[in-house]
Design an enzyme around this catalytic site. Sequence first.
Site, mmCIF file in Angstrom:
data_model
loop_
_atom_site.group_PDB
_atom_site.id
_atom_site.type_symbol
_atom_site.label_atom_id
_atom_site.label_comp_id
_atom_site.label_asym_id
_atom_site.label_seq_id
_atom_site.Cartn_x
_atom_site.Cartn_y
_atom_site.Cartn_z
ATOM 1 N N SER A 72 -18.981 31.528 88.813
ATOM 2 C CA SER A 72 -19.017 32.298 87.568
ATOM 3 C C SER A 72 -20.279 32.091 86.747
ATOM 4 O O SER A 72 -20.585 32.915 85.882
ATOM 5 C CB SER A 72 -17.796 31.958 86.707
ATOM 6 N N LYS A 145 -19.004 27.940 80.397
ATOM 7 C CA LYS A 145 -19.478 29.298 80.112
ATOM 8 C C LYS A 145 -20.671 29.228 79.166
ATOM 9 O O LYS A 145 -21.004 28.173 78.626
ATOM 10 C CB LYS A 145 -18.372 30.154 79.457
#
Length: 254
Positions: A72, A145
């Site tokens: 990701s 993230k």
Amino acid sequence: MDTEASHTQRGHSSPVEGEGRSRSAFSGAAALFARPGWFTWRRAGLLGIVCTVFLLLLSNFVVQPFLIPSRSMEPTLATGDRVLVNKLAYGSGGGPKRGDVVVFDGTGSFVPEHAGDGGNPVGEALHGAASALGLAEPSDTDFVKRVIGVGGDDVVCCDAGGRLKVNGVPLDEPYLYPGDAASKVPFRIVVPLGTLWVMGDHRSQSRDSRDHLGEPGGGMVPVDKVIGRADWIGWPASRWGAPGAAGGSGGGHG
């Protein structure tokens, strides 16, 4: 003459005495290591426990290794990378900034409360210790993230050029995975104070704030759930260095 002789004798004898003491100390140390049984598995085990406890304390309060479990955050972070998470990065009162790569506890935002309950406590404790040392994948509630919006920011997807806009200013994102759009999911949100809007760099492979828009919390991550900032890739050696630089950000808070 007697006085001169005594001074001369002392002058010549001092280095010999010093050398004797050095030889004696060296001989004593050598004798200690040569003594049968100075090394035992019990002592080795005790030393291992002490080192492990020290590393766990260091990981808990200062710097924690974090094993990247997915794609990701490509190309900034690859699967299998071990990053060093700086837990003191925001200790002086300054919160996360746009562009920071952060590790956070997603309980209550990305995963439901009590989602991990009912497991084996011993197994969970051992896994937690291993993941804290970067030897196992992180807990299912921990995520990495990039911060796109901080409290008060107006984040929009997307402008005519396909870019995110933060507070009306197009966001330059050089860290995006090649060929990925900024987002295929249109949205417009205002980030509540004390929270963050976060997204992965590999947008087509990332489950991030966009995927929780309709849930309680709206995909926002509370600042107090941030574990730390990913400051350095420690392994593999071929990827040593700081994660990719953040792109430019819009005006406003942060």
